[in-house]
Each structure stands twice: as C-alpha cells, then as structure tokens.
Design an enzyme around this catalytic site. Structure first.
Site, short mmCIF file in Angstrom:
data_model
loop_
_atom_site.label_atom_id
_atom_site.label_comp_id
_atom_site.label_asym_id
_atom_site.label_seq_id
_atom_site.Cartn_x
_atom_site.Cartn_y
_atom_site.Cartn_z
N ASN A 1 11.32 -1.99 -0.64
CA ASN A 1 10.32 -2.80 -1.34
C ASN A 1 9.40 -3.49 -0.33
O ASN A 1 9.81 -3.86 0.77
CB ASN A 1 10.94 -3.78 -2.35
CG ASN A 1 12.04 -4.66 -1.81
OD1 ASN A 1 12.66 -4.36 -0.81
ND2 ASN A 1 12.27 -5.77 -2.48
N ILE A 2 8.15 -3.60 -0.74
CA ILE A 2 7.09 -4.13 0.12
C ILE A 2 6.33 -5.17 -0.69
O ILE A 2 5.59 -4.82 -1.62
CB ILE A 2 6.14 -3.00 0.60
CG1 ILE A 2 6.93 -1.90 1.33
CG2 ILE A 2 5.03 -3.57 1.48
CD1 ILE A 2 6.14 -0.62 1.59
N GLU A 3 6.56 -6.43 -0.38
CA GLU A 3 5.96 -7.51 -1.18
C GLU A 3 4.63 -7.96 -0.59
O GLU A 3 4.24 -7.56 0.52
CB GLU A 3 6.95 -8.67 -1.30
CG GLU A 3 8.22 -8.22 -2.02
CD GLU A 3 9.23 -9.32 -2.23
OE1 GLU A 3 9.11 -10.40 -1.59
OE2 GLU A 3 10.15 -9.11 -3.04
N CYS B 1 8.10 -1.63 -5.44
CA CYS B 1 9.56 -1.49 -5.37
C CYS B 1 9.95 -0.35 -4.42
O CYS B 1 9.16 0.57 -4.16
CB CYS B 1 10.12 -1.17 -6.75
SG CYS B 1 10.07 -2.53 -7.92
N GLU C 1 11.95 2.13 -4.96
CA GLU C 1 11.97 3.45 -5.60
C GLU C 1 10.58 4.05 -5.62
O GLU C 1 10.40 5.24 -5.35
CB GLU C 1 12.48 3.32 -7.05
CG GLU C 1 13.92 2.82 -7.18
CD GLU C 1 14.03 1.30 -7.27
OE1 GLU C 1 13.23 0.59 -6.63
OE2 GLU C 1 14.92 0.83 -7.98
N CYS D 1 13.82 -1.17 -11.93
CA CYS D 1 13.04 -1.90 -12.94
C CYS D 1 12.40 -0.89 -13.91
O CYS D 1 12.37 0.32 -13.67
CB CYS D 1 11.97 -2.77 -12.28
SG CYS D 1 10.52 -1.85 -11.73
N CYS E 1 9.60 1.38 -12.46
CA CYS E 1 10.11 2.50 -11.64
C CYS E 1 10.73 3.58 -12.52
O CYS E 1 10.59 4.77 -12.23
CB CYS E 1 11.11 1.98 -10.62
SG CYS E 1 10.32 1.05 -9.29
N1 THU Z 1 12.99 -4.43 -6.59
C1 THU Z 1 13.04 -3.14 -6.15
O1 THU Z 1 12.44 -2.80 -5.13
N2 THU Z 1 13.76 -2.24 -6.84
C2 THU Z 1 14.59 -2.56 -7.90
O2 THU Z 1 15.31 -1.69 -8.36
C3 THU Z 1 14.60 -3.92 -8.43
C4 THU Z 1 13.63 -4.87 -7.82
C5 THU Z 1 12.26 -5.42 -5.80
C6 THU Z 1 11.00 -5.96 -6.37
C7 THU Z 1 10.87 -7.25 -5.60
O3 THU Z 1 10.30 -6.98 -4.33
C8 THU Z 1 12.30 -7.71 -5.40
O4 THU Z 1 13.08 -6.54 -5.58
C9 THU Z 1 12.74 -8.78 -6.36
O5 THU Z 1 12.47 -8.45 -7.66
#
Ligand code: THU
Length: 146
Positions: free
Chosen positions: A42-44, A53, A55, A91, A94
């Site tokens: 994940n890259i915020e 996310c 995935e 989520c 995804c």
């Molecule tokens: N996130 C994912 O990358 N994949 C998931 O299956 C659930 C949530 C990330 C999104 C966000 O960067 C962090 O987790 C918190 O929600």
C-alpha cells in the site's frame, strides 16, 4: 510456486509499504498464469484519497505489463513495524478490481496471518453476485486476450 511461497513474497512486499498516515502496512503477491509473481504494497498520500492498496498496486503493475491471466493473490497486513498476526482481507474496491480481470470461480485469494497460517478463498466467496465486464456484454479481459 506454492501458497506458502506466495505468502512469503507478500510478507516481503509489505516491507515496502508507504504508510505514514495509517501505519497499517499491507503486502500482496499476485500469481499469474505463467508463474510470474507481481508484488505490491500500500502507498498512502497526504491527501488520503489517492492512496493505493497493496492488491491494486500488484494488479496495476501486472496489467501495465500486459498480463491478463491471474491465478491467485496472497495478502498480509497489520500495524507497521510489527510482524503480522491477524487476517487482512481485501477492501471492496480491490475485490472489484479483481473481478475485472479474474474468473470469480477459480481466482484464489489467500489470506495469511503468518507464513504457516493461511485461509484460501475464491473470489466468488468474497464478492458474491459481482458486477463484471460480461454485464456490459464485454468479454472478461482474460478471455479477450486468448
Ligand atoms: N489496505 C490495503 O492495502 N489492503 C487491504 O486489504 C486493506 C487495506 C490499506 C489501505 C490503507 O493504506 C491502509 O491499509 C489502512 O486502511
């Protein structure tokens, strides 16, 4: 490539997560039909909504490379800086991206809370009655590529 190896690659991918806001680090490893694995994290973003996310990072890397044949994805997640200990399910967004490119009846989603504890699902179990390309009279991308 067995499920445990795929989970190990997801755990390794999680190390690259950019999560200064949630501090929740996720890793994914996406297995393609020819055995290639695409990893994602994940890259915020400071503006929050552009965050991606793990995935989808893995899927978009593969799709950019022209891949449309996917078999399975392993997903691991948990608080940054700690070993994973709980399940992390994809989520809804995804799951919908998976529905675009994958057969719901055969694509496998492997959740893990350690490299020895796994729960395998089919996409159809995590996204029942999903809306996909066929609903717009379009062939699913995997079929279109054949
Ligand atoms: N996130 C994912 O990358 N994949 C998931 O299956 C659930 C949530 C990330 C999104 C966000 O960067 C962090 O987790 C918190 O929600």
């Amino acid at each position: 490539m067995d499920d445990k190896e795929l989970v190990q690659l997801a755990i390794a991918a999680r190390e690259n997560a950019h999560v200064p806001y949630s501090h929740f680090a996720v890793g994914a490893a996406l297995l393609t039909g020819d055995g290639t694995v695409y990893q994602g994290c994940n890259i915020e973003n400071a503006a929050y909504t552009p965050s991606n996310c793990a995935e989808r990072t893995a899927f978009f890397k593969a799709v950019f490379d022209g891949v449309r044949d996917f078999r399975a994805i392993a997903v691991v997640g948990g608080p940054e800086g700690k070993p994973i200990s709980e399940w992390c399910a994809p989520c809804g967004v995804c799951r919908q991206v998976m529905r675009e490119f994958c057969d719901p009846d055969s694509f496998r989603i492997i959740l893990a809370r350690s490299e020895d504890e796994m729960k395998p699902y089919l996409l159809r179990d995590l996204l029942p009655m999903g809306f996909g390309p066929e609903d717009l009279d379009k062939p699913a991308p995997a079929q279109a590529a054949q």
